[in-house]
Design a protein around this motif. Sequence first.
Motif, PDB file in Angstrom:
ATOM      1  N   GLY A 102     -34.118   4.778 -39.480  1.00 46.97           N
ATOM      2  CA  GLY A 102     -34.428   4.939 -38.070  1.00 46.97           C
ATOM      3  C   GLY A 102     -33.285   5.526 -37.275  1.00 46.97           C
ATOM      4  N   LEU A 103     -33.475   5.524 -35.953  1.00 46.90           N
ATOM      5  CA  LEU A 103     -32.484   6.118 -35.068  1.00 46.90           C
ATOM      6  C   LEU A 103     -31.209   5.283 -34.990  1.00 46.90           C
ATOM      7  N   SER A 104     -31.320   3.979 -35.163  1.00 48.57           N
ATOM      8  CA  SER A 104     -30.153   3.093 -35.107  1.00 48.57           C
ATOM      9  C   SER A 104     -29.810   2.629 -36.513  1.00 48.57           C
ATOM     10  N   VAL A 105     -28.536   2.712 -36.874  1.00 50.80           N
ATOM     11  CA  VAL A 105     -28.155   2.509 -38.278  1.00 50.80           C
ATOM     12  C   VAL A 105     -27.477   1.172 -38.538  1.00 50.80           C
ATOM     13  N   GLY A 106     -27.307   0.328 -37.497  1.00 52.14           N
ATOM     14  CA  GLY A 106     -26.793  -1.011 -37.754  1.00 52.14           C
ATOM     15  C   GLY A 106     -25.644  -1.469 -36.897  1.00 52.14           C
ATOM     16  N   LEU A 107     -24.956  -0.552 -36.187  1.00 53.92           N
ATOM     17  CA  LEU A 107     -23.807  -0.960 -35.377  1.00 53.92           C
ATOM     18  C   LEU A 107     -23.618   0.040 -34.250  1.00 53.92           C
ATOM     19  N   TYR A 108     -23.559  -0.476 -33.015  1.00 59.43           N
ATOM     20  CA  TYR A 108     -23.306   0.378 -31.855  1.00 59.43           C
ATOM     21  C   TYR A 108     -21.806   0.428 -31.612  1.00 59.43           C
ATOM     22  N   LEU A 109     -21.220   1.604 -31.825  1.00 64.25           N
ATOM     23  CA  LEU A 109     -19.766   1.727 -31.875  1.00 64.25           C
ATOM     24  C   LEU A 109     -19.113   1.644 -30.500  1.00 64.25           C
ATOM     25  N   ASP A 110     -19.862   1.914 -29.432  1.00 66.18           N
ATOM     26  CA  ASP A 110     -19.239   1.846 -28.107  1.00 66.18           C
ATOM     27  C   ASP A 110     -18.888   0.413 -27.710  1.00 66.18           C
ATOM     28  N   MET A 111     -19.422  -0.577 -28.418  1.00 61.45           N
ATOM     29  CA  MET A 111     -19.127  -1.985 -28.121  1.00 61.45           C
ATOM     30  C   MET A 111     -17.929  -2.521 -28.897  1.00 61.45           C
ATOM     31  N   ARG A 112     -17.222  -1.678 -29.637  1.00 63.11           N
ATOM     32  CA  ARG A 112     -16.122  -2.158 -30.472  1.00 63.11           C
ATOM     33  C   ARG A 112     -15.076  -2.929 -29.653  1.00 63.11           C
ATOM     34  N   ASP A 113     -14.626  -2.364 -28.544  1.00 63.65           N
ATOM     35  CA  ASP A 113     -13.595  -3.031 -27.744  1.00 63.65           C
ATOM     36  C   ASP A 113     -14.106  -4.330 -27.128  1.00 63.65           C
ATOM     37  N   THR A 114     -15.388  -4.364 -26.771  1.00 64.90           N
ATOM     38  CA  THR A 114     -15.953  -5.593 -26.214  1.00 64.90           C
ATOM     39  C   THR A 114     -16.056  -6.675 -27.281  1.00 64.90           C
ATOM     40  N   ARG A 115     -16.394  -6.292 -28.516  1.00 66.79           N
ATOM     41  CA  ARG A 115     -16.425  -7.284 -29.596  1.00 66.79           C
ATOM     42  C   ARG A 115     -15.030  -7.847 -29.858  1.00 66.79           C
ATOM     43  N   VAL A 116     -14.015  -6.984 -29.804  1.00 71.09           N
ATOM     44  CA  VAL A 116     -12.639  -7.467 -29.983  1.00 71.09           C
ATOM     45  C   VAL A 116     -12.287  -8.457 -28.885  1.00 71.09           C
ATOM     46  N   TRP A 117     -12.625  -8.104 -27.652  1.00 69.74           N
ATOM     47  CA  TRP A 117     -12.336  -9.008 -26.529  1.00 69.74           C
ATOM     48  C   TRP A 117     -13.036 -10.355 -26.733  1.00 69.74           C
ATOM     49  N   LEU A 118     -14.313 -10.316 -27.094  1.00 68.01           N
ATOM     50  CA  LEU A 118     -15.079 -11.554 -27.259  1.00 68.01           C
ATOM     51  C   LEU A 118     -14.454 -12.438 -28.329  1.00 68.01           C
ATOM     52  N   ALA A 119     -14.077 -11.846 -29.453  1.00 68.60           N
ATOM     53  CA  ALA A 119     -13.496 -12.632 -30.544  1.00 68.60           C
ATOM     54  C   ALA A 119     -12.234 -13.358 -30.100  1.00 68.60           C
ATOM     55  N   GLY A 120     -11.527 -12.790 -29.155  1.00 69.37           N
ATOM     56  CA  GLY A 120     -10.296 -13.412 -28.690  1.00 69.37           C
ATOM     57  C   GLY A 120     -10.491 -14.454 -27.612  1.00 69.37           C
TER      58      GLY A 120
END
Length: 328
Positions: A132-150
């Motif tokens: 499909g059009l989405s392959v499993g990971l939205y890359l623009d959220m990378r920095d937000t995921r890092v922030w959340l983990a911290g």
Amino acid sequence: MSPRTASLADVLREARERRAPLREDPRTTAFRLINGAPDGVPDVTVDVFEHVHVVSLYRDFMPAEEVALLDAVEAAWAPRSVYLKRRPREARHLANVAKEQLAPEVAARGESVESLVALENGLRFLIRPGQGLSVGLYLDMRDTRVWLAGEVRGLTVLNLFSYTCGFGVAATAGGAKRVLNIDASRRVLDWGEENARLNGQPVDRYDYVAGDVFDWLGRLTRKGETFDVVVADPPSFATTRTSRFSAARDYANLAEASARLVAPGGRLVACCNLATLESRRFDAMVTEGVSRAGRKGRGVHQLGPSPVDFPASPEHPAALKVRVLELS
């Protein structure tokens, strides 16, 4: 190679060089190589996952244009595998009836790959480039995921519209006490469970809930449940059997329902990736929703995509908007 192909290949090479901080990071093998007009290639994005390149087209390209673009990609990067996604404005309406035309299951160039594991800041994510059009990971959220983990050690997290649970994986890696993932699709939640297992994380099926998000927001509110952090990252448009959501029209309703589940002193992470929704209007909708929930919100962070691989310009501002509010 034609002069036109050579010129475009040079543009692609230069864009790749600008991603050096990401390309040289062994803990991250998934990032954006081309981000449209700010990289000199309007209406085109290219995401890389390990050795797989995913080219997305945001207007109707003529067949010869597609061939020229793919030729330039091969000349510039010599990729092992290239997948093509056609995303015209009406793609969301055609996704079911013309899936093979919009997102062919086989590679446009090079070898076809059923699945692979890509890294993001050391975390492992399963990518399915032909699904499909989405392959499993939205890359623009990378920095937000890092922030959340911290930010979530010892805390409870509600992950709405969770897709393949990227936020859930990041929060668990960051020491969250519990993460509840909710999405309308059981298929992507199963994918999210696979992502958790890839990272050695325990999987409790009760924390992967398939159903209408608004329905579950109401259920959780009636049960009196609250969470230290609520992540609301909806698609721009979503339709289920019981609800229809448009970010431009309905985000205040989502912010209201989400705010009711934030524990006192907890945080609401409001996200929107609709390019046509201006930041000022989005902020107003979030504020309106929080107020309608009878809560007071204090903005503590504004997040967005990494400028390294998601460059923007005044004419082409970043589509992604992330606001973190502390609620009392």
